[in-house]
Design an enzyme around this catalytic site. Structure first.
Site, PDB file in Angstrom:
ATOM      1  N   HIS A 236       0.868  -1.178   0.000  1.00  0.00           N
ATOM      2  CA  HIS A 236       0.000   0.000   0.000  1.00  0.00           C
ATOM      3  C   HIS A 236       0.903   1.226   0.000  1.00  0.00           C
ATOM      4  CE1 HIS A 236      -3.032   2.888   1.186  1.00  0.00           C
ATOM      5  NE2 HIS A 236      -3.966   1.963   1.092  1.00  0.00           N
ATOM      6  N   ARG A 256      -6.554  10.403   0.035  1.00  0.00           N
ATOM      7  CA  ARG A 256      -6.375  10.882  -1.341  1.00  0.00           C
ATOM      8  C   ARG A 256      -7.715  11.021  -2.050  1.00  0.00           C
ATOM      9  NH1 ARG A 256      -3.188   6.504  -3.405  1.00  0.00           N
ATOM     10  NH2 ARG A 256      -3.388   5.564  -1.356  1.00  0.00           N
TER      11      ARG A 256
END
Ligand code: FAD
Length: 598
Positions: A236, A256
């Site tokens: 990740h 994000r």
């Protein structure tokens, strides 16, 4: 040898995360006498940590969304190596599984018109993650657990399964021990569903918790099942990097999705420099367009920060390597300068607390320092897509322990939906199969039970052997440095040599104390599984001479069309694994056509 208590069921589900609970509910509903066995306390599974949401093309935020778009996104995210049938079933059935969860009491965040709200995530064309703030996994576990308990399904918690028992070729049950007392336990059952989650603890920096030692992967391989896609490990892009004690803890992709951007030490939004050709058509190529996308998604393309995880993790890795990292070797993730504090607190409450408490950083005022962390394994037990059965009759697998669904890279949100879709299918089919064995019942082989007991207790009889913690630490270091984000043949060969040495050391482990709650002993057992899994990952990674998804070879940096039609399959051979190359199942023409549409 006293081999402890005995229990008899139709279906034994190993694991109480989303996949295990959903499987157990389905098996019970199909009339099977069902048990759930889990290594930690009920409710503590990995699933509880899932933050972002459940991907399902419900079309609430975007009426244009449907299963075909979700299917296409999933296949593209997996670089076309996914088992197409699993990806199809997943995309088709996920919306029903979410609605069912709601019917059972899950309280999702809602849109202004009262529909289940759906949020944006990397690689998904439309906003499609059903969520509960950034605590979706908690709500999912709460709902499934309440239902399983209300249905009266037997739960054996803090109980670790160490071996699958067989009757000839078929499954006959499972053997394990109670963590608290150290007492042994045998389950007799024609069907066993593996739902044991991931393998992250084989790596030094990981978002996974202590439980994820690849038990199900190793149990399956030792029982004769095959594993596929093991070379594909998802790093990740955004894990915490500082302070060291919390290194690896996940920073959700929702940061994000909700407007956060990645910057290097020069303040540059570097993701624009890393847009691969494959995703150019659907990715914004200027800051202006990327920023407009948050408010006008119809007329603008997605910011490059929301490219699939493998792309973002590799970009971060390159920036740090080029000397543009943060003081602690990460990159900046900045939402503070882009959204007001009230918005951040409402959308990302757990992230706010996580940084405040663990790093003394106020994410509403300062950027976070982040870097890649081992997060998810795409590889797992090779299963039949419709029934979730492995090549061993009676052995099923669902959730993270199963392979095929995500190909070479999983999209965010596609795990929670995978758990529900294939957990249900595994449970149902395990129950049907168990019913079919009533005419020819299975019998547990007593010698196998004694052998399993001997193997579990072996570390108590060795004196002056190795400490399991030091072997684990060395293994994590090997996997981190030699089998991590960027790989080469030389390093993988070195890793395999090291793993062999570690396996030899692990045959002579010594544990102190007695069988009552003894973490050193638990680790000694888990370590065997970590070693099986690490060998599988390194062997498959060495064989795949290309870069694709969660497998990047510095010596073969390109994606190779030829490899795009092949799976690597691993099976047990004595005390090791052997590897075969298998063609990917062919996608039917009507699904292929979806990739030609814009
Ligand atoms: P788990 O939930 O991992 O459960 C495994 C179970 O198996 C546990 O009960 C464990 O005790 C048991 N077990 C293991 N070994 C044994 C054994 N030997 N004997 C008995 N029991 C055993 N995915 C998404 O789709 N959306 C997200 O937003 C998301 N966020 C995430 C955030 C974090 C921090 C992490 C770490 C992962 C996230 N993921 C997300 C991934 C997702 O949470 C996992 O892939 C998923 O929860 C795995 O579920 P599972 O049911 O397969 O296994």
């Amino acid at each position: 040898r006293n081999t402890g208590e005995r229990h008899s069921y139709d279906v034994v589900v190993v694991g109480a995360g989303g996949a295990g609970l959903r499987a157990a509910i389905a098996a019970h509903d199909a009339g099977a006498r069902t048990a759930i066995v889990c290594k930690s306390l009920l409710g503590k599974a990995h699933t509880v940590m899932a933050e972002g949401g459940i991907a399902a093309a419900m079309g609430n935020a975007w009426p244009e969304d449907n299963w075909k778009v979700h299917f296409r996104d999933t296949m593209r995210g997996g670089k076309m190596l996914n088992n197409w049938r699993m990806a199809q079933l997943h995309a088709q059935e996920a919306p029903d599984r979410v609605l069912e969860l709601e019917e059972w009491g899950a309280l999702f965040d809602r849109t202004n018109d009262g529909l289940i709200s759906q949020r944006d995530f990397g690689g998904h064309r439309y906003a499609r993650l059903a969520h509960v703030g950034d605590r979706t996994g908690l709500e999912m576990i709460r709902t499934l657990q309440q239902r399983a308990v209300a249905l009266g399904i037997d739960v054996f918690m803090e109980c670790t399964i160490t071996e699958i028992l067989k009757d000839g070729d078929r499954v006959a049950g499972a053997f394990g021990y109670w963590r608290e007392s150290g007492r042994l336990i045998t389950f007799e059952a024609p069907s066993v569903v593996l739902a044991t989650g991931g393998i992250g603890k084989s790596f030094k920096v990981t978002s996974n918790s202590w439980e994820y030692t690849g038990d199900g992967h190793a149990l399956a391989v030792r029982a004769g099942a095959s594993l596929i896609n093991m070379e594909f490990v998802q790093f990740h892009p955004t894990g915490m990097v500082w302070p060291p004690s919390v290194r690896g803890i996940l920073v959700t992709e929702s940061v994000r999705g909700d407007g956060g951007v990645l910057k290097n030490s020069e303040g540059r939004r570097f993701m624009f420099d890393y847009i691969p050709d494959f995703f150019k058509a659907e990715t914004a190529d200027s800051i202006e367009e990327a920023d407009r996308w948050y408010t006008d998604k119809k007329n603008n393309r997605r910011p490059p920060e929301l490219l699939p995880r493998d792309e973002v993790a590799r970009a971060i890795n390159s920036e740090v390597k080029a000397g543009r990292g943060t003081p602690h070797g990460g990159i900046y993730l900045d939402i503070a300068s882009r959204r007001d504090p009230e918005y951040i607190m409402r959308r990302l409450p757990s992230m706010y607390h996580q940084f405040k408490e663990l790093a003394d950083v106020d994410i509403t005022k300062e950027p976070m320092e982040i870097g890649p962390t081992c997060h998810y394994v795409m590889g797992g037990v090779e299963v039949d897509p419709d029934t979730a059965v492995s090549i061993v009759p009676g052995l099923y697998a669902a959730g993270e322990v199963a392979g095929g669904m995500h190909g070479s890279n999983r999209l965010g949100g596609n795990s929670l939906s995978d758990l529900l879709v294939f957990g249900r299918r595994a449970g149902l089919n395990a129950a049907y199969y168990a019913a079919r064995t009533h005419d020819a019942p299975v019998t547990v082989d007593e010698d196998a039970v004694v052998a399993a007991a001997d193997a579990a207790l072996a570390p108590f009889s060795e004196e002056g052997g190795e400490n399991p913690y030091s072997v684990q630490k060395d293994l994590q270091e090997v996997m981190h440095t030699l089998v991590g984000i960027i790989r080469t043949a030389e390093e993988l060969e070195q890793a395999l040599g090291e793993i062999e040495k570690l396996a030899e050391r692990s045959r002579h482990l010594t544990v102190e104390g007695n069988r009552q709650y003894n973490p050193g002993w638990h680790l000694a057992i888990d370590l065997q599984n970590m070693l099986w899994v690490s060998e599988c990952i390194a062997k498959a990674a060495l064989t795949r001479t290309e870069s694709r998804g969660g497998h990047t070879r510095d010596d073969y940096p390109m994606t190779d069309q030829d490899w795009g039609t092949k799976n690597i399959v691993l099976r047990r051979h004595d005390d090791s694994v052997e590897l075969a190359i298998q063609p990917l199942p062919q996608m039917p023409a009507e699904l292929k056509a979806l990739f030609e549409e814009k």
